[in-house]
Design a protein around this motif. Structure first.
Motif, PDB file in Angstrom:
ATOM      1  N   ASP A   1       0.784  -1.203  -0.077  1.00  0.00           N
ATOM      2  CA  ASP A   1       0.106   0.019  -0.116  1.00  0.00           C
ATOM      3  C   ASP A   1       0.929   1.303  -0.119  1.00  0.00           C
ATOM      4  O   ASP A   1       2.138   1.136   0.400  1.00  0.00           O
ATOM      5  CB  ASP A   1      -1.023  -0.170   1.264  1.00  0.00           C
TER       6      ASP A   1
ATOM      7  N   ASN B   1      -6.983   5.214  -3.410  1.00  0.00           N
ATOM      8  CA  ASN B   1      -6.901   4.818  -4.695  1.00  0.00           C
ATOM      9  C   ASN B   1      -7.957   5.287  -5.507  1.00  0.00           C
ATOM     10  O   ASN B   1      -9.301   4.826  -5.495  1.00  0.00           O
ATOM     11  CB  ASN B   1      -6.666   3.327  -4.919  1.00  0.00           C
TER      12      ASN B   1
ATOM     13  N   LYS C   1     -10.051   5.971  -8.974  1.00  0.00           N
ATOM     14  CA  LYS C   1     -10.336   5.469 -10.221  1.00  0.00           C
ATOM     15  C   LYS C   1     -10.412   6.964 -11.044  1.00  0.00           C
ATOM     16  O   LYS C   1     -11.315   7.567 -10.821  1.00  0.00           O
ATOM     17  CB  LYS C   1     -11.191   4.723 -10.378  1.00  0.00           C
TER      18      LYS C   1
ATOM     19  N   GLU D   1      -2.344  10.038 -14.100  1.00  0.00           N
ATOM     20  CA  GLU D   1      -1.949  10.552 -12.593  1.00  0.00           C
ATOM     21  C   GLU D   1      -0.895  11.625 -12.830  1.00  0.00           C
ATOM     22  O   GLU D   1      -1.013  12.526 -12.484  1.00  0.00           O
ATOM     23  CB  GLU D   1      -1.362   9.128 -12.076  1.00  0.00           C
TER      24      GLU D   1
END
Length: 88
Positions: A38, A56, A58, A65
């Motif tokens: 993580d 996280n 979407k 990103e």
């Protein structure tokens, strides 16, 4: 209503390669919902550090990103300019 139990957890800073690091005890990882692999986020403010599990998100199709990071950099760089435009 359930009150959170406050615990003091201490660790020693150790040398890891050419860097310094701190290990996190299992109880802290469980409390934050963090597991191996993580990503975490460090928020620095007034001499304090807050550690959070990185969300996280979407992203919509066609937005990556890197684009969002560039937009964030631009917004941070021109923050005062944007605020000045708002007051016009």
């Amino acid at each position: 209503m359930t009150l959170a139990v406050v615990k003091d957890v201490e660790r020693k800073v150790t040398k890891i390669g050419n860097s310094l690091g701190v290990t996190l005890p299992q109880e802290v990882l469980e409390h934050l919902g963090i597991g191996q692999g993580d990503e975490v986020r460090f928020d620095l403010s007034d001499g304090y550090v807050t550690i959070k599990k990185k969300s996280n998100i979407k992203l919509p199709r066609g937005i990556d990103e890197e684009f969002l990071e560039q937009m964030n950099d631009m917004i941070n760089e021109y923050d005062q300019t944007f605020k000045g435009l708002k007051d016009r």
